[in-house]
Design an enzyme around this catalytic site. Structure first.
Site, PDB file in Angstrom:
ATOM      1  N   THR A 193     -17.937 -26.630   8.448  1.00  0.00           N
ATOM      2  CA  THR A 193     -17.549 -28.030   8.592  1.00  0.00           C
ATOM      3  C   THR A 193     -16.031 -28.168   8.754  1.00  0.00           C
ATOM      4  O   THR A 193     -15.270 -27.303   8.307  1.00  0.00           O
ATOM      5  CB  THR A 193     -17.998 -28.808   7.331  1.00  0.00           C
ATOM      6  OG1 THR A 193     -17.356 -30.069   7.297  1.00  0.00           O
ATOM      7  CG2 THR A 193     -17.618 -28.074   6.044  1.00  0.00           C
ATOM      8  N   ASP A 194     -15.610 -29.282   9.354  1.00  0.00           N
ATOM      9  CA  ASP A 194     -14.167 -29.549   9.447  1.00  0.00           C
ATOM     10  C   ASP A 194     -13.588 -29.929   8.081  1.00  0.00           C
ATOM     11  O   ASP A 194     -12.366 -29.932   7.901  1.00  0.00           O
ATOM     12  CB  ASP A 194     -13.882 -30.661  10.483  1.00  0.00           C
ATOM     13  CG  ASP A 194     -14.547 -31.995  10.165  1.00  0.00           C
ATOM     14  OD1 ASP A 194     -15.332 -32.072   9.200  1.00  0.00           O
ATOM     15  OD2 ASP A 194     -14.280 -32.969  10.898  1.00  0.00           O
ATOM     16  N   GLU A 195     -14.474 -30.217   7.123  1.00  0.00           N
ATOM     17  CA  GLU A 195     -13.973 -30.670   5.818  1.00  0.00           C
ATOM     18  C   GLU A 195     -13.216 -29.568   5.070  1.00  0.00           C
ATOM     19  O   GLU A 195     -12.469 -29.854   4.140  1.00  0.00           O
ATOM     20  CB  GLU A 195     -15.130 -31.222   4.967  1.00  0.00           C
ATOM     21  CG  GLU A 195     -15.802 -32.396   5.656  1.00  0.00           C
ATOM     22  CD  GLU A 195     -16.860 -33.088   4.819  1.00  0.00           C
ATOM     23  OE1 GLU A 195     -16.734 -33.122   3.592  1.00  0.00           O
ATOM     24  OE2 GLU A 195     -17.816 -33.614   5.417  1.00  0.00           O
ATOM     25  N   TYR A 207     -18.221 -29.894  -2.263  1.00  0.00           N
ATOM     26  CA  TYR A 207     -18.936 -29.471  -1.049  1.00  0.00           C
ATOM     27  C   TYR A 207     -18.016 -28.667  -0.138  1.00  0.00           C
ATOM     28  O   TYR A 207     -18.342 -27.543   0.255  1.00  0.00           O
ATOM     29  CB  TYR A 207     -19.481 -30.704  -0.303  1.00  0.00           C
ATOM     30  CG  TYR A 207     -19.890 -30.398   1.134  1.00  0.00           C
ATOM     31  CD1 TYR A 207     -20.985 -29.570   1.408  1.00  0.00           C
ATOM     32  CD2 TYR A 207     -19.179 -30.920   2.213  1.00  0.00           C
ATOM     33  CE1 TYR A 207     -21.344 -29.272   2.720  1.00  0.00           C
ATOM     34  CE2 TYR A 207     -19.538 -30.635   3.523  1.00  0.00           C
ATOM     35  CZ  TYR A 207     -20.627 -29.812   3.773  1.00  0.00           C
ATOM     36  OH  TYR A 207     -20.983 -29.517   5.073  1.00  0.00           O
ATOM     37  N   LYS A 238     -18.087 -24.665   1.045  1.00  0.00           N
ATOM     38  CA  LYS A 238     -18.178 -24.230   2.456  1.00  0.00           C
ATOM     39  C   LYS A 238     -16.979 -23.349   2.812  1.00  0.00           C
ATOM     40  O   LYS A 238     -17.113 -22.370   3.544  1.00  0.00           O
ATOM     41  CB  LYS A 238     -18.245 -25.443   3.396  1.00  0.00           C
ATOM     42  CG  LYS A 238     -19.516 -26.266   3.296  1.00  0.00           C
ATOM     43  CD  LYS A 238     -20.779 -25.515   3.688  1.00  0.00           C
ATOM     44  CE  LYS A 238     -20.853 -25.177   5.149  1.00  0.00           C
ATOM     45  NZ  LYS A 238     -22.164 -24.580   5.524  1.00  0.00           N
TER      46      LYS A 238
HETATM   47  P1  NAD Z   1     -29.276 -30.709   5.760  1.00  0.00           P
HETATM   48  O1  NAD Z   1     -28.995 -30.990   4.324  1.00  0.00           O
HETATM   49  O2  NAD Z   1     -29.946 -31.741   6.584  1.00  0.00           O
HETATM   50  O3  NAD Z   1     -30.168 -29.383   5.865  1.00  0.00           O
HETATM   51  C1  NAD Z   1     -29.940 -28.249   5.089  1.00  0.00           C
HETATM   52  C2  NAD Z   1     -31.185 -27.365   5.139  1.00  0.00           C
HETATM   53  O4  NAD Z   1     -30.918 -26.196   4.342  1.00  0.00           O
HETATM   54  C3  NAD Z   1     -32.435 -28.030   4.571  1.00  0.00           C
HETATM   55  O5  NAD Z   1     -33.523 -27.849   5.448  1.00  0.00           O
HETATM   56  C4  NAD Z   1     -32.648 -27.319   3.253  1.00  0.00           C
HETATM   57  O6  NAD Z   1     -34.024 -27.234   2.883  1.00  0.00           O
HETATM   58  C5  NAD Z   1     -32.056 -25.944   3.537  1.00  0.00           C
HETATM   59  N1  NAD Z   1     -31.625 -25.269   2.307  1.00  0.00           N
HETATM   60  C6  NAD Z   1     -30.876 -25.782   1.297  1.00  0.00           C
HETATM   61  N2  NAD Z   1     -30.710 -24.861   0.336  1.00  0.00           N
HETATM   62  C7  NAD Z   1     -31.349 -23.730   0.753  1.00  0.00           C
HETATM   63  C8  NAD Z   1     -31.528 -22.433   0.197  1.00  0.00           C
HETATM   64  N3  NAD Z   1     -31.007 -22.113  -1.001  1.00  0.00           N
HETATM   65  N4  NAD Z   1     -32.216 -21.512   0.909  1.00  0.00           N
HETATM   66  C9  NAD Z   1     -32.762 -21.828   2.125  1.00  0.00           C
HETATM   67  N5  NAD Z   1     -32.632 -23.052   2.690  1.00  0.00           N
HETATM   68  C10 NAD Z   1     -31.941 -23.988   2.007  1.00  0.00           C
HETATM   69  O7  NAD Z   1     -27.881 -30.275   6.396  1.00  0.00           O
HETATM   70  P2  NAD Z   1     -27.353 -30.439   7.904  1.00  0.00           P
HETATM   71  O8  NAD Z   1     -26.667 -31.736   8.029  1.00  0.00           O
HETATM   72  O9  NAD Z   1     -28.434 -30.079   8.821  1.00  0.00           O
HETATM   73  O10 NAD Z   1     -26.226 -29.314   7.903  1.00  0.00           O
HETATM   74  C11 NAD Z   1     -26.547 -27.970   8.269  1.00  0.00           C
HETATM   75  C12 NAD Z   1     -25.299 -27.115   8.146  1.00  0.00           C
HETATM   76  O11 NAD Z   1     -24.279 -27.631   8.980  1.00  0.00           O
HETATM   77  C13 NAD Z   1     -24.709 -27.050   6.747  1.00  0.00           C
HETATM   78  O12 NAD Z   1     -24.292 -25.735   6.515  1.00  0.00           O
HETATM   79  C14 NAD Z   1     -23.550 -28.012   6.787  1.00  0.00           C
HETATM   80  O13 NAD Z   1     -22.544 -27.620   5.887  1.00  0.00           O
HETATM   81  C15 NAD Z   1     -23.097 -27.859   8.225  1.00  0.00           C
HETATM   82  N6  NAD Z   1     -22.437 -29.034   8.819  1.00  0.00           N
HETATM   83  C16 NAD Z   1     -23.019 -30.270   8.747  1.00  0.00           C
HETATM   84  C17 NAD Z   1     -22.387 -31.357   9.355  1.00  0.00           C
HETATM   85  C18 NAD Z   1     -23.016 -32.739   9.353  1.00  0.00           C
HETATM   86  O14 NAD Z   1     -22.373 -33.694   9.786  1.00  0.00           O
HETATM   87  N7  NAD Z   1     -24.258 -32.918   8.918  1.00  0.00           N
HETATM   88  C19 NAD Z   1     -21.169 -31.184  10.012  1.00  0.00           C
HETATM   89  C20 NAD Z   1     -20.603 -29.902  10.060  1.00  0.00           C
HETATM   90  C21 NAD Z   1     -21.268 -28.836   9.461  1.00  0.00           C
END
Ligand code: NAD
Length: 346
Positions: A129-131, A154, A158
């Site tokens: 993430t950019d965070e 969070y 990350k």
């Molecule tokens: P989300 O919370 O919708 O999905 C996360 C998934 O990970 C879920 O399906 C969950 O069941 C699974 N999970 C959680 N803990 C787990 C574990 N211990 N073992 C196996 N699976 C597990 O998140 P998202 O928004 O889809 O984000 C996905 C990734 O992208 C993350 O790593 C997040 O940090 C990164 N990200 C998200 C954003 C955003 O805006 N949503 C932006 C940049 C990066």
């Protein structure tokens, strides 16, 4: 390619799976714990190029067994605890999954990669993430060289994961790539996030809570544009490199809220006024980062990636999707979110 997608049942993971199954010949090997946040976002479970395993990335045995059985050519690591407000109320789970889980995955991936037949290409792509870069003032954008300065539990978890991934590359030679993306939006996003949360509050006739004065700025990107960037980095990114991904689309939260209200005034008008009348400023998130903005010129220059969706069109389609998919929203909320305010850290 056979791509192991951790977190493949989450918001971004399922967008990647839809892209892999819909627009490539690759196999999607989903490895997901199916926490409250998972839904597989409309992916047909019986697709011939899809494997789904419900397991925890912290479980070394389950990871090792999955790698041995499924023989992936790449790992796209998205599994994480991803909701910032929850990280303020309960940081331990974020450290467990995002830090420890990533370390377990790296250890198992390294053992698997070392035993691969010579010449076989392998990639470990960590989705971040950019965070991790902290908070900006009025000017500037995050580049790949920006110093890490995470400020929430969070983003700190990350950042720790990013450091572990780079350490495994430098120490053991594991072929890694990383990407750091800005705020995603789109269908099937867990209703705790700003856009679905405001839409659902409006449809329920509740007030639309906006943190602080609504002046925090986020750089929005459609989830399908992110999914395309992830596959591109996985397939063509230079080993050891990271790529920033963003939509060049900065908006203040209050402006996003107003835009959602204007769309809802057309799609689902209130009987007694305009949706924007229900916007209410509420206590700010502790330590709320002021502004994020991404410089995505490296991925544009080196890999030819550009976002395809405009925020205006993408937001309209997203709001319409939530209006039309109340049943999904209610079901996923029943499993893990009652709409209450989280993240005050009381
Ligand atoms: P989300 O919370 O919708 O999905 C996360 C998934 O990970 C879920 O399906 C969950 O069941 C699974 N999970 C959680 N803990 C787990 C574990 N211990 N073992 C196996 N699976 C597990 O998140 P998202 O928004 O889809 O984000 C996905 C990734 O992208 C993350 O790593 C997040 O940090 C990164 N990200 C998200 C954003 C955003 O805006 N949503 C932006 C940049 C990066």
């Amino acid at each position: 390619m056979r791509i192991m997608i951790t977190g493949g049942a989450g918001f971004i993971g399922s967008a990647v799976v839809r892209l892999v199954l819909g627009e490539t010949d690759h196999h999607a090997l989903v490895f997901d714990k199916f926490t409250y946040a998972a839904s597989l976002g409309g992916v047909p479970r019986d697709h011939p190029r899809l494997t789904v395993r419900e397991a925890d990335i912290c479980d070394a045995g389950a990871v090792a067994q999955f790698l041995a059985r499924e023989r992936p050519d790449a790992i796209l690591h998205l599994a994480a605890e991803s909701h910032v407000d929850r990280s303020i109320d309960g940081p331990a789970q974020f450290v467990r999954t995002n830090v420890l889980g990533t370390a377990v995955l790296l250890e198992q991936a390294t053992a698997y990669w070392r035993a691969l037949e010579p010449g076989r290409v392998f990639r470990f792509h960590h989705v971040s993430t950019d965070e991790v870069f902290g908070s900006l003032g009025e000017e500037g954008r995050f580049t790949e060289e920006t110093r890490y300065d995470p400020r929430s539990p969070y983003s700190a978890s990350k950042a720790a994961a990013d450091h572990l991934v780079r350490a495994w590359h430098h120490t053991y030679g594991l072929p890694v790539v990383l990407s750091n993306c800005s705020n995603n939006y789109g269908p099937w996003q867990f209703p705790e996030k700003l856009i679905p949360h405001l839409v659902l509050c409006a449809l329920d006739g509740r007030t639309l809570p906006v943190y602080g004065k609504g002046e925090n700025v986020r750089d929005w990107l459609h989830v399908d544009d992110h999914a395309r960037a992830l596959l591109l980095v996985l397939e063509r990114g230079a080993v050891g490199h990271s790529y920033n991904v963003g939509g060049r689309c900065e908006r203040r939260n209050i402006d996003v809220a107003a835009q959602i209200c204007a769309i809802l005034d057309e799609l689902a008008p209130r009987a007694d006024g305009r949706h924007a009348d229900a916007i209410a400023f509420v206590a700010d998130r502790p330590g709320h980062d002021r502004r994020y903005a991404i410089d995505a010129s490296k991925i544009a220059r080196e890999l030819g990636w550009q976002p395809r969706e405009s925020f205006e069109q993408g937001l309209r389609e997203t709001v319409a999707w939530y209006v039309e998919n109340r049943a999904w929203c209610e079901e996923i909320k029943r499993r893990g979110y009652d709409g209450a305010r989280l993240g005050l850290g009381a």
